[in-house]
Enzyme design. Structure first.
Site: not given
Ligand code: IMP
Ligand code: MG
Length: 179
Positions: A98-99, A102, A151, A164
């Site tokens: 995963e990228d 968060d 972000f 991207r």
């Molecule tokens: P989470 O479920 O909050 O842990 O994050 C889910 C998704 O939010 C990640 O897979 C990213 O695609 C996107 N995301 C969260 N933080 C960032 C960021 O700083 N930049 C770009 N995408 C983000």
């Molecule tokens: Mg993502």
């Protein structure tokens, strides 16, 4: 709130070093065991491509696509499966790539889902980690870099579908002050 590209947080040389370090660790851990690497689209596509080219064991590639719903730059925690796995992971070693983690809601949801398919093992690999924002208890097994609560875009990560393709990681800045 409008956002625009701010400054570089992590340049491409540091990203390269990070991926090499992670690939060495993963190769050492799995040795010659076959590994199914599951990239989470779209954000992981560049990281995944760089990572797998440095892994030495036999690799099978698959992708899933999920969408997390956003209000501005905050995830709402609602995750929808857009594309499921093509292959059967029963009794396979699986690594989710995963990228970024968060709130942690996407990965904890995915992990739960893949565990129901009875893999031999399941580990998580993320390029970037924002631990300050966690809403659920989840820790990736492999973490590239821990970053502050900003972000970020580039190296596969987007804001509203854009940026991207940038080679470095940039911080998005809100034009109006408050995030
Ligand atoms: P989470 O479920 O909050 O842990 O994050 C889910 C998704 O939010 C990640 O897979 C990213 O695609 C996107 N995301 C969260 N933080 C960032 C960021 O700083 N930049 C770009 N995408 C983000
Ligand atoms: Mg993502």
């Amino acid at each position: 709130m409008a956002y625009s590209l701010g400054k570089i947080l992590i340049d491409k040389d540091r990203i390269n070093q990070m991926v090499t370090r992670m690939a060495r660790q993963i190769s050492a851990d799995y040795k010659d065991e076959e590994l199914v690497v599951v990239g989470i689209l779209k954000g992981s596509f560049i990281f995944m491509a760089d990572l797998v080219r440095q892994l030495n064991m036999p690799i099978i590639i698959d992708f899933m696509s999920v969408s997390s719903y956003f209000e501005n730059t905050r995830s709402t925690g609602i995750v929808k499966i857009i594309k499921d796995l093509d292959i059967n992971i029963h009794d396979k070693h699986v690594l989710i790539v995963e990228d970024i983690v968060d709130s942690g809601l996407t990965l904890s949801h995915l992990k739960e889902l893949l565990m129901t398919k009875d893999p031999r093992s399941l580990k998580l690999c993320v390029a970037f980690d924002k631990p300050d924002r966690r809403k659920t208890q989840i820790e990736a097994d492999y973490v590239g870099m821990v970053i502050p609560d900003e972000f970020i875009v580039g190296y596969g990560l987007d804001y509203a579908g854009k940026y991207r393709n940038l080679s470095d990681i940039w911080i998005m800045e809100s034009d109006g002050g408050n995030k």
